[in-house]
Design a protein around this motif. Sequence first.
Motif, mmCIF file in Angstrom:
data_model
loop_
_atom_site.group_PDB
_atom_site.id
_atom_site.type_symbol
_atom_site.label_atom_id
_atom_site.label_comp_id
_atom_site.label_asym_id
_atom_site.label_seq_id
_atom_site.Cartn_x
_atom_site.Cartn_y
_atom_site.Cartn_z
ATOM 1 N N ALA A 44 0.840 -1.209 0.000
ATOM 2 C CA ALA A 44 0.000 0.000 0.000
ATOM 3 C C ALA A 44 0.872 1.255 0.000
ATOM 4 N N LEU A 45 1.977 1.204 0.752
ATOM 5 C CA LEU A 45 2.905 2.344 0.785
ATOM 6 C C LEU A 45 3.552 2.559 -0.588
ATOM 7 N N LYS A 46 3.896 1.449 -1.242
ATOM 8 C CA LYS A 46 4.487 1.559 -2.590
ATOM 9 C C LYS A 46 3.500 2.210 -3.554
ATOM 10 N N LYS A 47 2.237 1.826 -3.414
ATOM 11 C CA LYS A 47 1.206 2.389 -4.299
ATOM 12 C C LYS A 47 1.112 3.899 -4.097
ATOM 13 N N CYS A 48 1.268 4.333 -2.852
ATOM 14 C CA CYS A 48 1.166 5.767 -2.526
ATOM 15 C C CYS A 48 2.424 6.556 -2.897
ATOM 16 N N PHE A 49 3.603 5.904 -2.813
ATOM 17 C CA PHE A 49 4.855 6.675 -2.854
ATOM 18 C C PHE A 49 5.854 6.317 -3.954
ATOM 19 N N SER A 50 5.642 5.217 -4.673
ATOM 20 C CA SER A 50 6.701 4.836 -5.620
ATOM 21 C C SER A 50 6.653 5.626 -6.921
ATOM 22 N N SER A 51 5.623 6.458 -7.105
ATOM 23 C CA SER A 51 5.596 7.322 -8.291
ATOM 24 C C SER A 51 4.959 8.653 -7.919
ATOM 25 N N ARG A 52 5.200 9.639 -8.768
ATOM 26 C CA ARG A 52 4.546 10.941 -8.594
ATOM 27 C C ARG A 52 3.554 11.113 -9.732
ATOM 28 N N MET A 53 2.416 11.683 -9.418
ATOM 29 C CA MET A 53 1.446 11.964 -10.477
ATOM 30 C C MET A 53 2.137 12.701 -11.617
ATOM 31 N N GLU A 54 1.860 12.252 -12.827
ATOM 32 C CA GLU A 54 2.501 12.882 -13.980
ATOM 33 C C GLU A 54 1.691 14.092 -14.430
ATOM 34 N N PHE A 55 2.362 15.235 -14.548
ATOM 35 C CA PHE A 55 1.677 16.442 -15.002
ATOM 36 C C PHE A 55 1.668 16.427 -16.521
ATOM 37 N N GLY A 56 0.500 16.172 -17.097
ATOM 38 C CA GLY A 56 0.387 16.078 -18.548
ATOM 39 C C GLY A 56 -0.378 17.247 -19.121
ATOM 40 N N THR A 57 -0.782 17.112 -20.386
ATOM 41 C CA THR A 57 -1.482 18.220 -21.034
ATOM 42 C C THR A 57 -2.900 18.394 -20.502
ATOM 43 N N ALA A 58 -3.395 17.419 -19.736
ATOM 44 C CA ALA A 58 -4.690 17.614 -19.068
ATOM 45 C C ALA A 58 -4.459 17.973 -17.592
ATOM 46 N N GLY A 59 -3.210 18.291 -17.214
ATOM 47 C CA GLY A 59 -2.908 18.592 -15.811
ATOM 48 C C GLY A 59 -2.735 17.313 -15.028
ATOM 49 N N LEU A 60 -3.461 17.208 -13.907
ATOM 50 C CA LEU A 60 -3.374 16.021 -13.050
ATOM 51 C C LEU A 60 -4.751 15.402 -12.891
ATOM 52 N N ARG A 61 -4.782 14.076 -12.693
ATOM 53 C CA ARG A 61 -6.013 13.423 -12.269
ATOM 54 C C ARG A 61 -5.631 12.130 -11.572
ATOM 55 N N ALA A 62 -6.131 11.934 -10.349
ATOM 56 C CA ALA A 62 -5.765 10.752 -9.567
ATOM 57 C C ALA A 62 -6.720 10.632 -8.380
ATOM 58 N N PRO A 63 -6.685 9.490 -7.665
ATOM 59 C CA PRO A 63 -7.509 9.369 -6.461
ATOM 60 C C PRO A 63 -7.033 10.329 -5.376
ATOM 61 N N MET A 64 -7.939 10.742 -4.507
ATOM 62 C CA MET A 64 -7.567 11.548 -3.342
ATOM 63 C C MET A 64 -7.092 10.604 -2.237
ATOM 64 N N GLY A 65 -6.036 10.999 -1.532
ATOM 65 C CA GLY A 65 -5.466 10.166 -0.485
ATOM 66 C C GLY A 65 -4.048 10.606 -0.204
ATOM 67 N N PRO A 66 -3.306 9.866 0.631
ATOM 68 C CA PRO A 66 -1.942 10.276 0.971
ATOM 69 C C PRO A 66 -0.939 9.864 -0.093
ATOM 70 N N GLY A 67 0.228 10.521 -0.093
ATOM 71 C CA GLY A 67 1.328 10.090 -0.943
ATOM 72 C C GLY A 67 1.468 10.872 -2.230
ATOM 73 N N THR A 68 2.613 10.681 -2.865
ATOM 74 C CA THR A 68 2.960 11.443 -4.072
ATOM 75 C C THR A 68 2.158 11.022 -5.294
ATOM 76 N N ALA A 69 1.517 9.838 -5.229
ATOM 77 C CA ALA A 69 0.744 9.353 -6.376
ATOM 78 C C ALA A 69 -0.718 9.793 -6.301
ATOM 79 N N SER A 70 -1.062 10.580 -5.270
ATOM 80 C CA SER A 70 -2.467 10.935 -5.041
ATOM 81 C C SER A 70 -2.685 12.439 -4.989
ATOM 82 N N MET A 71 -3.950 12.820 -5.090
ATOM 83 C CA MET A 71 -4.344 14.221 -4.936
ATOM 84 C C MET A 71 -4.558 14.488 -3.446
ATOM 85 N N ASN A 72 -3.822 15.443 -2.905
ATOM 86 C CA ASN A 72 -3.948 15.793 -1.490
ATOM 87 C C ASN A 72 -3.369 17.190 -1.276
#
Length: 611
Positions: A44-72
Amino acid sequence: MPNDLLPTGDTKLDQAVQLWLQYDKNPKTVSMVNDLLKDGAVEALKKCFSSRMEFGTAGLRAPMGPGTASMNDLTIIQTTQGFCCYLEKTFGDLKERGVVIGYDARAHPPSGGSSKRFASLAAAVFISRGVPVHLFSNITPTPFVPFTVSLMSLCAGIMVTASHNPKQDNGYKVYWENGAQIVSPHDKGISKAIEENLEPWPESWNAEEALKSPLIKDPYQDVHTQYFKAIQKLCHYRDINKSSEVKIVHTSVHGVGHTFVQSAFKVFDLPPPYAVEEQKDPDPEFPTVKYPNPEEGEGVLTLSFALAEKEGASVVLANDPDADRLAVAEKQESGQWRVFSGNELGALLGWWLFSCWKQQNPEAARLKNIYMLSSTVSSKILRAIALKEGFHFEETLTGFKWMGNRAKDLMDQGNTVLFAFEEAIGYMCCNSVLDKDGVSAAAIAGEMVSYLATKNKSLSQKLSAIYEEYGYHISKNSYFICHDQKVIQSLFERLRNFSGKPESYPTECGSFSISAVRDLTTGYDSNQPDTKAVLPISRSSQMITFTFSNGGVATMRTSGTEPKIKYYTELCAAPGNSDVTHLKKELDDLVEAIIENFFEPTKNKLQPKPE
């Protein structure tokens, strides 16, 4: 933090978690991370922290929650700091012109995240650098943000929304000074600036203090007034609207659209549509629908149909939660409801807007400056209309970022862009908004329905008449769900190396012969003399188009915001050929062949579209 609380055995992961806990000031997300550590939940920690949301031409979109892979809170601050720095480098007058920030009604109580909270934090970042912020005091439809950028000549706009995504998701959509969504190279520049500004600035967390700053202004009332003044120009049959007896139902699917569509109908002098009471008010839980996406069709419209039956209404309009898309359904003589596809509604709205324009501009010379646009995976019906009527048609890459920017270029050259659409129920009917807009589209659809009623015509009958005149365009689109990037990669690479060599694409698909291939991931186009594609390419997404000898076209592409492999197919007939049954059968056979020959090797790793 003591290392005994970081028992993951993964140094990189431990460092990422440690840095997070050092930066994050949201007690809910901090607690969620600490709970995962105590439970030893490494995956679960890997899912939250092993990547950062990629800022693309549509900006960001991801689940809300903790960690670099989420919107918070923290990732919103980091993103906005990078965006702010990029704008500072680009615009010397950023502190004079400022930015606009809007938000929808999404919320995620477990992590303390909400669109309003994220918008406030984004505002705090800009305020800390002395940048004026036009922050809406209440929820708005997404189209209000690009409209405000253009109206007030701002440097940029941010809309916090995940549109029609599932309830746990949120997003961060960015507009440039031209009022259109950002395109490359801005996405890469912003992404780099985010990486360089990950440590929160001291004032970035002070949302409450920032909201008291004299640099914060609320554009709500002014923009509301100006927006409805702008779309009012698209009302052409006010007298018919005033006396219209057509009953229409509208649903905002628990999103922001209700009050804005009611206002749009009012400025068109149309009778107010009946609102679906259970879905009228914003609710981030979306309690009455499995997916808050009217593109999914009947499942989302069940309550709308029930209200329409009760009130004797013949037409249903539905917006997605941020009101930038529009779905339309009509009751047929059989008593069944017909939900129009995005391509069918594109044909109807395109015909309507051109007819209204032509009535006001009878001189043929004016046609040389008239344009309509659609995305490359959408129906080519506008091209057929343009060929016969004499205006210009252009196709762009998928997404309104491309159509919005192209529309702006054309307008800057003195042209008029009457209409742009994409098959995913997105319509730009008013060029004051360089993005899809479900609010203006709803009012225009209401007027079109009312006008057709005076001719004793339904939308379905009018659509048939359009196809009779310009040629039937039959399309069939769907998707497979796939969460594994390796599977997606292997599927597309197989198509590129079909006979074992690079650029050896298939020449047939079952019994159907392939006459041309265009690959906008690699830039290959067999139709061009040098085999180089004319449209821009994007190596970060997959997209291949096959043209068949029978006139059929099929595109396979990955979604930029969801774990989907989408396919789009269309078969076009010459005007006057009304053998629709044969066309549909031929298209069905083509789609079956595509699934069997192109998807089959990986099909056991794909989930079909849910029924």
